[in-house]
Design a protein around this motif. Structure first.
Motif, PDB file in Angstrom:
ATOM      1  N   ASP A 189      43.434  47.614  34.439  1.00  0.00           N
ATOM      2  CA  ASP A 189      42.199  46.627  34.698  1.00  0.00           C
ATOM      3  C   ASP A 189      42.414  45.578  35.667  1.00  0.00           C
ATOM      4  OD1 ASP A 189      40.679  48.545  33.309  1.00  0.00           O
ATOM      5  OD2 ASP A 189      40.913  47.621  31.533  1.00  0.00           O
ATOM      6  N   GLU A 191      42.401  42.984  39.091  1.00  0.00           N
ATOM      7  CA  GLU A 191      41.279  42.151  39.803  1.00  0.00           C
ATOM      8  C   GLU A 191      40.983  42.958  40.944  1.00  0.00           C
ATOM      9  OE1 GLU A 191      44.152  39.136  42.572  1.00  0.00           O
ATOM     10  OE2 GLU A 191      42.972  38.274  40.841  1.00  0.00           O
ATOM     11  N   ASP A 194      37.615  44.086  39.957  1.00  0.00           N
ATOM     12  CA  ASP A 194      36.331  43.079  40.161  1.00  0.00           C
ATOM     13  C   ASP A 194      35.797  42.711  41.442  1.00  0.00           C
ATOM     14  OD1 ASP A 194      36.978  42.654  37.185  1.00  0.00           O
ATOM     15  OD2 ASP A 194      38.583  41.137  37.639  1.00  0.00           O
ATOM     16  N   ASN A 195      37.065  42.520  42.381  1.00  0.00           N
ATOM     17  CA  ASN A 195      36.798  42.396  43.776  1.00  0.00           C
ATOM     18  C   ASN A 195      35.740  43.527  44.387  1.00  0.00           C
ATOM     19  OD1 ASN A 195      38.307  40.268  43.484  1.00  0.00           O
ATOM     20  ND2 ASN A 195      40.346  41.178  44.346  1.00  0.00           N
ATOM     21  N   THR A 199      33.862  46.215  37.518  1.00  0.00           N
ATOM     22  CA  THR A 199      34.621  45.501  36.315  1.00  0.00           C
ATOM     23  C   THR A 199      34.701  46.354  35.157  1.00  0.00           C
ATOM     24  OG1 THR A 199      34.501  43.407  37.207  1.00  0.00           O
ATOM     25  CG2 THR A 199      34.985  43.260  35.030  1.00  0.00           C
ATOM     26  N   ASP A 200      33.302  46.955  34.807  1.00  0.00           N
ATOM     27  CA  ASP A 200      33.039  47.572  33.433  1.00  0.00           C
ATOM     28  C   ASP A 200      32.375  48.790  33.599  1.00  0.00           C
ATOM     29  OD1 ASP A 200      33.059  44.643  32.342  1.00  0.00           O
ATOM     30  OD2 ASP A 200      31.245  44.152  32.950  1.00  0.00           O
TER      31      ASP A 200
END
Length: 237
Positions: A189, A191, A194-195, A199-200
């Motif tokens: 998981d 980053e 995220d970028n 994320t989820d």
């Protein structure tokens, strides 16, 4: 070369490439730590805000990239003599990343269709734990999960080894079937998810171990104007 517009960003009013105007750009000014340490001569990273102005031809075998006018390249049918080619649908996601769709599989287990971001700057393909769970892999070691050779920065800033799992990749949007044989893929998981806005939810970031894995694919062409990516295969010798 431009007027400051906000912290760490500049505005370039006009960019010319071989005399062809590309319009206004707002590149980010970044710290050296985001650039490859092993290549000190590299002064920047080209992103999709630039490349989306063209059809782009990556020839991984020759180590070259060629730019063509939008919508023109795929009509010229680029391929490797004696090889074949497969077209896959692509799109820009809400975060501005180039993505397609894939299915992960492991032996007789097959996951659902999930988004896959295309990253030619990443040497290995990465899936998050939500994606790994779809084929029965988990942090307890189920599904052949083990510690791998890739690292990410931990919460204390120290390198932390990432997990890996044997899995294959299918491209369900391919005009004719395309499947990448089972190999070791990295899990984490990181980053990077995220970028790119995942994320989820289950997602994959496709790196060069899949995109440039000779002999099945050593040339990649994409056209955002036509929303297609073409993977060109080498001829059998």
């Amino acid at each position: 070369i431009g007027n400051p517009t906000e912290d760490y960003r500049v505005k370039i009013d006009q960019v010319l490439l071989d005399g062809m105007p590309l319009g206004e750009f707002k590149p980010f000014v970044t710290a050296d730590r985001f650039l490859p340490l092993e290549m000190p001569e590299v002064m920047g990273i080209i992103g999709l805000d630039f490349l989306s102005n063209f059809d782009v031809d990556f020839n991984f075998k020759e180590g070259t990239m060629q730019l063509f006018r939008q919508g023109m390249l795929l009509r010229h049918n680029p391929s490797i003599p004696g090889g074949s080619q497969v077209d896959v649908g692509v799109r820009l996601n809400p975060r501005g990343a180039l993505e397609t769709e894939v299915q992960l599989f492991q032996d007789n287990k097959e996951g659902p269709i999930i988004p896959a971001v295309i990253d030619t700057g990443l040497s290995y393909t990465m899936l998050n734990w939500a994606a790994a769970n779809l084929i029965g892999a988990d942090k307890a070691g189920k599904g052949g999960v083990r510690l791998g050779h890739a690292f990410a920065a931990g919460s204390d800033g120290k390198p932390t080894p990432l997990a890996e799992v044997p899995a294959g990749v299918r491209f369900p949007s391919a005009i004719r079937p395309l499947q990448v044989s089972q190999r070791v893929l990295t899990i984490g998981d990181d980053e990077v998810f995220d970028n790119v806005g995942y994320t989820d939810q289950p997602a994959v970031v496709l790196g060069l171990d899949v995109l440039a894995d000779s002999p099945w694919a050593n040339r990649m062409v994409f056209s955002l104007a036509l929303e297609r990516m073409r993977l060109c295969t080498a001829g059998i010798t």
